[in-house]
Scaffold this motif. Sequence first.
Motif, PDB file in Angstrom:
ATOM      1  N   ASP A  85      -2.430 -10.518   9.229  1.00  0.00           N
ATOM      2  CA  ASP A  85      -2.105  -9.091   9.234  1.00  0.00           C
ATOM      3  C   ASP A  85      -1.061  -8.771   8.170  1.00  0.00           C
ATOM      4  N   GLU A  86      -0.080  -9.648   8.047  1.00  0.00           N
ATOM      5  CA  GLU A  86       0.943  -9.408   7.028  1.00  0.00           C
ATOM      6  C   GLU A  86       0.340  -9.505   5.632  1.00  0.00           C
ATOM      7  N   ARG A  87      -0.512 -10.490   5.412  1.00  0.00           N
ATOM      8  CA  ARG A  87      -1.147 -10.614   4.109  1.00  0.00           C
ATOM      9  C   ARG A  87      -1.902  -9.343   3.748  1.00  0.00           C
ATOM     10  N   ALA A  88      -2.644  -8.812   4.701  1.00  0.00           N
ATOM     11  CA  ALA A  88      -3.415  -7.594   4.448  1.00  0.00           C
ATOM     12  C   ALA A  88      -2.500  -6.416   4.157  1.00  0.00           C
ATOM     13  N   ALA A  89      -1.422  -6.292   4.928  1.00  0.00           N
ATOM     14  CA  ALA A  89      -0.501  -5.165   4.747  1.00  0.00           C
ATOM     15  C   ALA A  89       0.217  -5.249   3.408  1.00  0.00           C
ATOM     16  N   GLN A  90       0.609  -6.445   2.993  1.00  0.00           N
ATOM     17  CA  GLN A  90       1.334  -6.586   1.736  1.00  0.00           C
ATOM     18  C   GLN A  90       0.453  -6.286   0.522  1.00  0.00           C
ATOM     19  N   ILE A  91      -0.850  -6.520   0.641  1.00  0.00           N
ATOM     20  CA  ILE A  91      -1.751  -6.166  -0.451  1.00  0.00           C
ATOM     21  C   ILE A  91      -1.660  -4.673  -0.763  1.00  0.00           C
ATOM     22  N   MET A  92      -1.497  -3.862   0.278  1.00  0.00           N
ATOM     23  CA  MET A  92      -1.452  -2.418   0.087  1.00  0.00           C
ATOM     24  C   MET A  92      -0.157  -1.964  -0.577  1.00  0.00           C
ATOM     25  N   THR A  93       0.839  -2.841  -0.659  1.00  0.00           N
ATOM     26  CA  THR A  93       2.106  -2.473  -1.298  1.00  0.00           C
ATOM     27  C   THR A  93       2.345  -3.231  -2.607  1.00  0.00           C
ATOM     28  N   MET A  94       1.457  -4.147  -2.947  1.00  0.00           N
ATOM     29  CA  MET A  94       1.700  -5.002  -4.107  1.00  0.00           C
ATOM     30  C   MET A  94       1.840  -4.210  -5.396  1.00  0.00           C
ATOM     31  N   GLN A  95       1.048  -3.176  -5.568  1.00  0.00           N
ATOM     32  CA  GLN A  95       1.134  -2.442  -6.827  1.00  0.00           C
ATOM     33  C   GLN A  95       2.496  -1.775  -6.960  1.00  0.00           C
ATOM     34  N   ARG A  96       2.997  -1.267  -5.861  1.00  0.00           N
ATOM     35  CA  ARG A  96       4.329  -0.666  -5.888  1.00  0.00           C
ATOM     36  C   ARG A  96       5.387  -1.730  -6.166  1.00  0.00           C
ATOM     37  N   ILE A  97       5.251  -2.894  -5.541  1.00  0.00           N
ATOM     38  CA  ILE A  97       6.211  -3.982  -5.745  1.00  0.00           C
ATOM     39  C   ILE A  97       6.250  -4.379  -7.219  1.00  0.00           C
ATOM     40  N   TYR A  98       5.107  -4.526  -7.840  1.00  0.00           N
ATOM     41  CA  TYR A  98       5.072  -4.922  -9.249  1.00  0.00           C
ATOM     42  C   TYR A  98       5.582  -3.811 -10.151  1.00  0.00           C
ATOM     43  N   HIS A  99       5.295  -2.583  -9.787  1.00  0.00           N
ATOM     44  CA  HIS A  99       5.751  -1.485 -10.636  1.00  0.00           C
ATOM     45  C   HIS A  99       7.260  -1.280 -10.540  1.00  0.00           C
TER      46      HIS A  99
ATOM     47  N   ALA B 283       2.386   7.811  -0.521  1.00  0.00           N
ATOM     48  CA  ALA B 283       1.294   7.832   0.453  1.00  0.00           C
ATOM     49  C   ALA B 283       0.043   7.154  -0.084  1.00  0.00           C
ATOM     50  N   TRP B 284      -0.070   7.105  -1.420  1.00  0.00           N
ATOM     51  CA  TRP B 284      -1.265   6.484  -2.005  1.00  0.00           C
ATOM     52  C   TRP B 284      -1.416   5.038  -1.557  1.00  0.00           C
ATOM     53  N   SER B 285      -0.303   4.344  -1.350  1.00  0.00           N
ATOM     54  CA  SER B 285      -0.398   2.921  -1.047  1.00  0.00           C
ATOM     55  C   SER B 285      -0.967   2.661   0.328  1.00  0.00           C
ATOM     56  N   ALA B 286      -0.960   3.682   1.179  1.00  0.00           N
ATOM     57  CA  ALA B 286      -1.511   3.512   2.518  1.00  0.00           C
ATOM     58  C   ALA B 286      -2.900   4.129   2.633  1.00  0.00           C
ATOM     59  N   ALA B 287      -3.339   4.786   1.555  1.00  0.00           N
ATOM     60  CA  ALA B 287      -4.649   5.435   1.605  1.00  0.00           C
ATOM     61  C   ALA B 287      -5.739   4.381   1.643  1.00  0.00           C
ATOM     62  N   GLY B 288      -6.515   4.393   2.661  1.00  0.00           N
ATOM     63  CA  GLY B 288      -7.522   3.340   2.813  1.00  0.00           C
ATOM     64  C   GLY B 288      -8.763   3.609   2.001  1.00  0.00           C
ATOM     65  N   TRP B 289      -9.237   2.616   1.288  1.00  0.00           N
ATOM     66  CA  TRP B 289     -10.554   2.689   0.664  1.00  0.00           C
ATOM     67  C   TRP B 289     -11.362   1.545   1.244  1.00  0.00           C
ATOM     68  N   THR B 290     -10.895   0.366   1.046  1.00  0.00           N
ATOM     69  CA  THR B 290     -11.372  -0.801   1.785  1.00  0.00           C
ATOM     70  C   THR B 290     -10.115  -1.491   2.291  1.00  0.00           C
ATOM     71  N   THR B 291      -9.958  -1.602   3.569  1.00  0.00           N
ATOM     72  CA  THR B 291      -8.751  -2.193   4.140  1.00  0.00           C
ATOM     73  C   THR B 291      -8.870  -3.706   4.125  1.00  0.00           C
ATOM     74  N   PRO B 292      -7.905  -4.416   3.549  1.00  0.00           N
ATOM     75  CA  PRO B 292      -7.989  -5.880   3.520  1.00  0.00           C
ATOM     76  C   PRO B 292      -8.013  -6.459   4.935  1.00  0.00           C
ATOM     77  N   ASP B 293      -8.867  -7.405   5.132  1.00  0.00           N
ATOM     78  CA  ASP B 293      -8.954  -8.093   6.419  1.00  0.00           C
ATOM     79  C   ASP B 293      -9.537  -9.480   6.160  1.00  0.00           C
ATOM     80  N   TYR B 294      -8.665 -10.492   6.179  1.00  0.00           N
ATOM     81  CA  TYR B 294      -9.110 -11.841   5.863  1.00  0.00           C
ATOM     82  C   TYR B 294      -9.861 -12.501   7.011  1.00  0.00           C
TER      83      TYR B 294
END
Length: 929
Positions: free
Chosen positions: A185-199, A617-628
């Motif tokens: 769950d954490e891995r999936a959630a962090q993917i949604m914030t990675m672009q912000r983290i790198y930026h 809000a863009w970082s939480a906008a779902g298009w395909t939600t990661p789920d390993y």
Amino acid sequence: MSSPRLSSRPLAIVPDDEAPIQYENSSLSSTPAYAYSKLPSNSHFRLLELSPGTFRDELKCQLNIYSLDGADVPPYSAVSYTWIASPFDRLVVAGKRIAMTDSLRTQYSVRHPLWCAGNKRSKSGRSQGTFSRLTSHKDKDKDKDKAPRLLISTSVRDMLRRFRHPTEVQVLWIDALCVNQEDLDERAAQIMTMQRIYHEAERVLFWLGEEGDESGPALRLMRQLQKITHDVEHGKLLPPNQGDLWNPQAIALLKLPPFPNSPDWKALMKFFERPVFGRMWIVQELVAARKIIAHCGGAVPIDCEVIFDSIRFLHGVDWIMPICSQLAGGTDNTQYLAAIPPIKIGWMMEPTLELRQKQLKRLLNSTRQFTASDPRDKIYALIGLINDYGHRDLHGVDQPDDAISSGGSKVKDGKVEHTFKIYAGGKSEDDVAIEILQSSKEVEIIELHQILIRLLNVSVAVASGIIHPSPAKHTDEFCADVTQTIEATSTNLSEFGMKFHHKSKDHERALGFAGRLIKMFLNQVVRLGEILMTITFEELRQIMAGPSAPVIVEETSRLHENLEFFLEAITKTPESAAQPSKTPSQPAKSVGLIGARTVLDNLDYSVRFKRQFDDWAWSAAGWTTPDYRKPVSEVYTEFTVKCVLETSSLSVLSGVEDRSSRCILDLPSWVPDFSVPFSRHQLLRSHQDETPLYVAAGSTAAEVEWSPSTPGSLCVEGFSIGTLTHLSPYPRNPRNLTSQEPSSWSALLSYLPCTYPTGESTQEVLWRTLIGDYVTRDQNDISPAPEEYGAYYGSLVSALEIKEKVGSEADMVKLLAAGEWTPEKVRKTVDEGGMFEGALVNVMLERRLAVMGGKKGGYLCAVPESSTEGDGVFVLKGGGVPFVLRGKKDGEGEGEGRFEMVGECYVHGVMRGEVIGWEGFGWEKVVLA
């Protein structure tokens, strides 16, 4: 992101370079593993604080938790790297360097300890830790046994050693360490914030691996290539052409090593073989970065723009393919980084639904060749980019710069200004330069303006004469004037480079524009440019007085169009030139500098610098939600359906590879296997202005039905246009043709009607089908293909015959002695055949010719190599190209109308919506399974 720290193989722990190996079973280790504290929310993240030390000291760190929106987040660097072992890491055991082929690497997961401090989270949400246990020299070994650790790969160990500072803590974000890889769950959630983290990182540290024998020469060569690029773009140097690569004098003038004999060029190709360049996650990491610093072992770090600029140069002057052919076995490993800048440009553009749809298609195509250890990451690594197209505010364009332009307006800061080269008032670099040429009172600039106008006028006249030769129109005096003008212009421009040196910014911009004009004049049509710059009086008169070779006429037509465009632009008055004509309905046109910057060619430069959203809000906008937890087939299927729904087209289905190439075997036939590179070229293409090359279904939008309860079936609307009746043999690589292929292709023509449905001869249908009826020039697709390509096909057939006859120098002497061939004729035949072969590869790689029988008679097709007789050909609603479908056999599905997808195809005569007007046309339900 994948889970790189988890390994199924036994562990081989290497504490340091001098210590012996410690073999462990991960489940029975006596050393405690680091226990991650749970993140308070999805808006929190961890930062790794790397303790100071010397190169060989033990690696120590602590992981602290911060809120992404917190005021106490320290400045940090995000890291882009690869976890996997490679020849570019430095594994040393007991003082001995371990090779990649050693059994230690192949049988064990080699790991190194990273000692982590205990931590606790403060009231502010930050976790705090201490290294007191780790740094106490008293009872050091005893205390270390109790300290928790993370096990890291050799590549990451090398990287941390290099990044560590001798006296200061380094704050880093490293996905494999800052994210609890065992918490799905954490891995999936962090993917949604990675672009912000790198930026939001101060910089992205791009770890390329340890130094190799090739890295020093390669880095030096790239710095020189970047310098040449900048000199060309600033008008200090005329751009080289493809032939200059083989010209020792031209190469020496550019201060480059001789090609191909210098080992520096081989070192450059070896450098780009590093596995980090093909890693899928670097796409998002580098696109989101504000600044990228590349680190290669202990070498001096370099700005990643050096690497990007060198790649842009090699592609822009058409050197990359000869270099790869000579030194890299034909493999272009620069393709990975070459894909990044266009994605970054698209990501920064104004967000619209149409742009989002176009960028989605481009993103899928340009990232297909990247690799990921977890196949799901081929999709998950794109989510941030897909969700966030258009958010240019991430690149700092909301922050005004202190600099004031010549017009007195504030200029925006950030990557957009750099990438688009935008000046005050939303004008392009060329707009500003043209206005300077038109209005400047400086004597040198006025003289330069007059020379450019004269050069363009004379060049337009010459081009017109070559296209439409007429002895009466072109006197000796005219031809002499042409040669004198071109010679004088060449000399004068060289002199201007000295006159304008250390002059004003206006001088620099005007000369830079002149250099770009000459670049377009020469580099776009190298062969014609060389003729015009070195032509003698007598040679010019002969060209003007009689028919020219087809290739010269073709090249001249394109040159003529561009010359007229610029002549009109620079002869306008400043007032008319300044009129705002760059609207979305009439986009600005810009000639790129060095490189294929096609995305900029029709860009609306009047961009609006404004924040798109007030929050993240863009970082939480779902298009395909990661789920390993989901199987790969489910992830790919859902993503494909969402692509269809998002774009209202079936373009994503053109990504279905030949079934022999698939790795994910439980995928529905209509879902692309994104885990494998797409080796053949997709037929579905767009022109430079984004208009589609093919519109087999007209302008229709896809209408589909899909249900999660039956995920393997996709219901579309389609129309059957025929059945494959005859196929050519399985294809040979089009780059290695023999005379057998043209013979087998010609044999198929006997199954076509004497009069083809389009009215063309069957021989013309053949050569047009082989190249998809288009050719690519200067990044532009030209369709229908020019008529002279019919003759080029004949040259290809002849060239293949010559190739089989001539196996030695003696054979060539014998061929020429027979009298039918001269050296010039052989050279011309091979050159023209090569032009056709280059176009043929784009269509026939992993495809074969076939005849389709149908309601309107026989048609010639280029179909996937796994097609068989009896397969149906359909035009599907919302599809730009036809598709080959295979009916499901009994027992594989219920009901009629169920088909397997074989792949996209080309059918000559139905690619532009012709079937819509056929008698009896009507859409019917087609179920893809």
